[in-house]
Design a protein around this motif. Structure first.
Motif, PDB file in Angstrom:
ATOM      1  N   TRP A 108       8.402  13.088  13.559  1.00 41.82           N
ATOM      2  CA  TRP A 108       9.584  12.386  14.056  1.00 41.82           C
ATOM      3  C   TRP A 108      10.390  11.775  12.918  1.00 41.82           C
ATOM      4  N   THR A 109       9.727  11.402  11.839  1.00 45.48           N
ATOM      5  CA  THR A 109      10.454  10.923  10.658  1.00 45.48           C
ATOM      6  C   THR A 109      11.329  12.036  10.096  1.00 45.48           C
ATOM      7  N   CYS A 110      10.755  13.258  10.039  1.00 41.12           N
ATOM      8  CA  CYS A 110      11.525  14.418   9.558  1.00 41.12           C
ATOM      9  C   CYS A 110      12.749  14.657  10.430  1.00 41.12           C
ATOM     10  N   VAL A 111      12.583  14.533  11.738  1.00 40.24           N
ATOM     11  CA  VAL A 111      13.701  14.735  12.659  1.00 40.24           C
ATOM     12  C   VAL A 111      14.810  13.721  12.375  1.00 40.24           C
ATOM     13  N   LYS A 112      14.418  12.465  12.082  1.00 37.13           N
ATOM     14  CA  LYS A 112      15.410  11.418  11.841  1.00 37.13           C
ATOM     15  C   LYS A 112      16.207  11.660  10.559  1.00 37.13           C
ATOM     16  N   ILE A 113      15.571  12.222   9.525  1.00 31.98           N
ATOM     17  CA  ILE A 113      16.263  12.360   8.238  1.00 31.98           C
ATOM     18  C   ILE A 113      16.998  13.690   8.104  1.00 31.98           C
ATOM     19  N   ILE A 114      16.815  14.610   9.061  1.00 37.50           N
ATOM     20  CA  ILE A 114      17.468  15.932   8.962  1.00 37.50           C
ATOM     21  C   ILE A 114      18.988  15.826   8.800  1.00 37.50           C
ATOM     22  N   PRO A 115      19.714  15.016   9.598  1.00 44.99           N
ATOM     23  CA  PRO A 115      21.178  14.951   9.422  1.00 44.99           C
ATOM     24  C   PRO A 115      21.587  14.533   8.014  1.00 44.99           C
TER      25      PRO A 115
ATOM     26  N   ALA B 237       5.356  14.969  -2.633  1.00 39.60           N
ATOM     27  CA  ALA B 237       4.357  14.157  -1.930  1.00 39.60           C
ATOM     28  C   ALA B 237       4.759  12.687  -1.897  1.00 39.60           C
ATOM     29  N   ALA B 238       5.619  12.269  -2.817  1.00 35.51           N
ATOM     30  CA  ALA B 238       6.031  10.864  -2.870  1.00 35.51           C
ATOM     31  C   ALA B 238       6.963  10.503  -1.718  1.00 35.51           C
ATOM     32  N   THR B 239       7.692  11.479  -1.180  1.00 34.48           N
ATOM     33  CA  THR B 239       8.709  11.192  -0.155  1.00 34.48           C
ATOM     34  C   THR B 239       8.141  10.561   1.116  1.00 34.48           C
ATOM     35  N   PRO B 240       7.102  11.138   1.740  1.00 32.36           N
ATOM     36  CA  PRO B 240       6.603  10.504   2.969  1.00 32.36           C
ATOM     37  C   PRO B 240       6.074   9.091   2.738  1.00 32.36           C
ATOM     38  N   PHE B 241       5.448   8.856   1.577  1.00 33.21           N
ATOM     39  CA  PHE B 241       4.966   7.500   1.275  1.00 33.21           C
ATOM     40  C   PHE B 241       6.149   6.550   1.093  1.00 33.21           C
ATOM     41  N   GLY B 242       7.204   7.044   0.453  1.00 33.74           N
ATOM     42  CA  GLY B 242       8.397   6.224   0.245  1.00 33.74           C
ATOM     43  C   GLY B 242       9.077   5.863   1.554  1.00 33.74           C
ATOM     44  N   LEU B 243       9.125   6.834   2.464  1.00 32.52           N
ATOM     45  CA  LEU B 243       9.727   6.563   3.774  1.00 32.52           C
ATOM     46  C   LEU B 243       8.933   5.512   4.542  1.00 32.52           C
ATOM     47  N   LYS B 244       7.605   5.597   4.464  1.00 35.24           N
ATOM     48  CA  LYS B 244       6.768   4.589   5.124  1.00 35.24           C
ATOM     49  C   LYS B 244       6.981   3.207   4.496  1.00 35.24           C
ATOM     50  N   ALA B 245       7.135   3.174   3.189  1.00 31.35           N
ATOM     51  CA  ALA B 245       7.381   1.904   2.503  1.00 31.35           C
ATOM     52  C   ALA B 245       8.706   1.295   2.960  1.00 31.35           C
ATOM     53  N   MET B 246       9.737   2.141   3.089  1.00 38.24           N
ATOM     54  CA  MET B 246      11.043   1.648   3.534  1.00 38.24           C
ATOM     55  C   MET B 246      10.966   1.123   4.969  1.00 38.24           C
TER      56      MET B 246
ATOM     57  N   GLY C 249       0.811  -1.204   0.000  1.00 39.05           N
ATOM     58  CA  GLY C 249       0.000   0.000   0.000  1.00 39.05           C
ATOM     59  C   GLY C 249       0.854   1.267   0.000  1.00 39.05           C
ATOM     60  N   HIS C 250       1.914   1.278   0.837  1.00 40.00           N
ATOM     61  CA  HIS C 250       2.799   2.445   0.869  1.00 40.00           C
ATOM     62  C   HIS C 250       3.526   2.624  -0.463  1.00 40.00           C
ATOM     63  N   MET C 251       3.954   1.499  -1.050  1.00 44.89           N
ATOM     64  CA  MET C 251       4.625   1.575  -2.355  1.00 44.89           C
ATOM     65  C   MET C 251       3.682   2.126  -3.408  1.00 44.89           C
ATOM     66  N   LEU C 252       2.446   1.667  -3.391  1.00 44.10           N
ATOM     67  CA  LEU C 252       1.467   2.095  -4.391  1.00 44.10           C
ATOM     68  C   LEU C 252       1.208   3.597  -4.287  1.00 44.10           C
ATOM     69  N   LEU C 253       1.104   4.111  -3.055  1.00 44.75           N
ATOM     70  CA  LEU C 253       0.903   5.546  -2.863  1.00 44.75           C
ATOM     71  C   LEU C 253       2.120   6.330  -3.348  1.00 44.75           C
ATOM     72  N   ASN C 254       3.324   5.790  -3.101  1.00 46.78           N
ATOM     73  CA  ASN C 254       4.553   6.436  -3.550  1.00 46.78           C
ATOM     74  C   ASN C 254       4.593   6.509  -5.075  1.00 46.78           C
ATOM     75  N   PHE C 255       4.309   5.386  -5.730  1.00 48.97           N
ATOM     76  CA  PHE C 255       4.317   5.364  -7.197  1.00 48.97           C
ATOM     77  C   PHE C 255       3.215   6.253  -7.770  1.00 48.97           C
ATOM     78  N   SER C 256       2.062   6.290  -7.092  1.00 50.57           N
ATOM     79  CA  SER C 256       0.947   7.115  -7.564  1.00 50.57           C
ATOM     80  C   SER C 256       1.315   8.597  -7.533  1.00 50.57           C
ATOM     81  N   ALA C 257       1.992   9.022  -6.450  1.00 48.92           N
ATOM     82  CA  ALA C 257       2.425  10.421  -6.356  1.00 48.92           C
ATOM     83  C   ALA C 257       3.409  10.755  -7.462  1.00 48.92           C
ATOM     84  N   ASN C 258       4.328   9.824  -7.755  1.00 51.09           N
ATOM     85  CA  ASN C 258       5.270  10.043  -8.858  1.00 51.09           C
ATOM     86  C   ASN C 258       4.547  10.103 -10.199  1.00 51.09           C
ATOM     87  N   LEU C 259       3.547   9.241 -10.377  1.00 49.23           N
ATOM     88  CA  LEU C 259       2.792   9.232 -11.628  1.00 49.23           C
ATOM     89  C   LEU C 259       2.153  10.584 -11.912  1.00 49.23           C
TER      90      LEU C 259
END
Length: 313
Positions: A177-184, A17-26, A1-11
């Motif tokens: 909190w995801t944003c905080v983790k990826i800031i560095p 908008a694809a980034t948060p979905f991609g992070l959830k997929a990972m 589901g997360h992958m599908l949302l990520n690909f849909s945003a890219n489409l």
């Protein structure tokens, strides 16, 4: 589901908008990963397909071209779609070779063949449209799909008896909190990009490539559009800035401006994606991810240049 949302945003060309979905997929894939510091095959395949950046409607690029005074802002629609399709297929094939995946399976052939047929029929249909018809089709399809996604989320929540607002609040908290983790990792990438841009490295590369093209006897116009492709693996916003700069220098409807627009839509931000997505889940050994993604980017760049000469030269 997360992958599908990520690909849909890219489409839809909504790369931010694809980034948060991609992070959830990972994060989801990381729960299945037996070695938490080494990229799994599934994670590599997902990232490489994501880096292919398959885009159906390059909404943001069309909007920028319109704001820059282009007479036909949607004329990059077809080249972008074909170039991203080629890059995505290249990514899948390259990773499949690394992972020894047999692509000649009925299910894979059915999916890839079905998508290829749909893209082919769409190309045939769009080629026969007038400029006005193409503009209207792009607007209706993009707005219609976005609206459909919105209603699908609401209807899905009603069906599952989920409180949409509470779920949104929980997601927003987790997103913070995801944003905080990826800031560095994000800051590190931005510093590296800034150093490359201000040091003049890109200018040297462009001048060198233009000299080589002139010596070989090629048309050198395509080199002026390449800064977008060179910085795209590092930063989407940086590449967007390069595209705008190319349009300002040569004109939105110039060959160089159109090529820069197609290159902007032909692939994703390879090193940014690797740094942020793997960094967010603590992956240190990325294996062959960089090689596979850069090869897919190269296919996208070559396809974009060829298509630019076919459509705009």
């Amino acid at each position: 589901g997360h992958m599908l949302l990520n690909f849909s945003a890219n489409l839809l060309g909504l790369d931010n908008a694809a980034t948060p979905f991609g992070l959830k997929a990972m994060e989801s894939l990381q729960t299945l990963n037996p070695d938490k510091e080494r990229a799994s095959n599934s994670q590599i395949m997902f990232l490489c397909l994501h880096a292919g950046g398959l885009t159906l409607i390059p909404v943001s690029i069309i909007a920028i071209r319109a704001s820059m005074g282009s007479a036909t802002p949607t004329d990059i629609f077809l080249p972008c779609m074909i170039a991203t399709f080629a890059a995505t297929m290249a990514a899948m094939i390259i990773v499949s070779i690394y992972q020894k995946i047999n692509l000649f399976q009925p299910a894979v052939i059915a999916y890839v063949g079905g998508i290829s047929v749909i893209v082919g029929l769409l190309v045939v249909y769009l080629v026969n449209l007038t400029k006005e018809g193409l503009d209207n089709f792009s607007m209706l399809l993009s707005n219609g799909i976005i609206l459909l996604i919105f209603f699908a989320i609401v209807l899905g929540a009603v069906y599952k008896k989920i409180n949409v607002f509470d779920a949104f609040i929980d997601g927003a908290k987790e997103g913070f909190w995801t944003c905080v983790k990826i800031i560095p990792y994000l800051v590190g990438m931005l510093i590296a990009i800034s150093l490359l841009r201000t040091s003049g490295v890109f200018d040297v590369l462009i001048d060198g490539m233009k000299w080589v093209a002139a010596v070989v006897g090629f048309d050198t116009r395509f080199v002026d559009g390449l800064p977008t492709a060179l910085i795209k693996p590092l930063s989407g916003s940086g590449a967007r800035g390069m595209m705008v700069d190319t349009m300002q220098t040569f004109g939105a409807d110039s060959f160089q401006g159109r090529l820069a627009a197609v290159l902007q839509g032909s692939s994703d931000t390879t090193f940014y994606v690797i740094a942020v997505y793997f960094g967010a889940v603590g992956i240190k050994n990325t294996r062959y991810t960089v090689t596979a993604m850069l090869l897919a980017d190269l296919v996208g760049i070559i396809t974009s240049v060829i298509l630019a000469y076919i459509f705009f030269a």
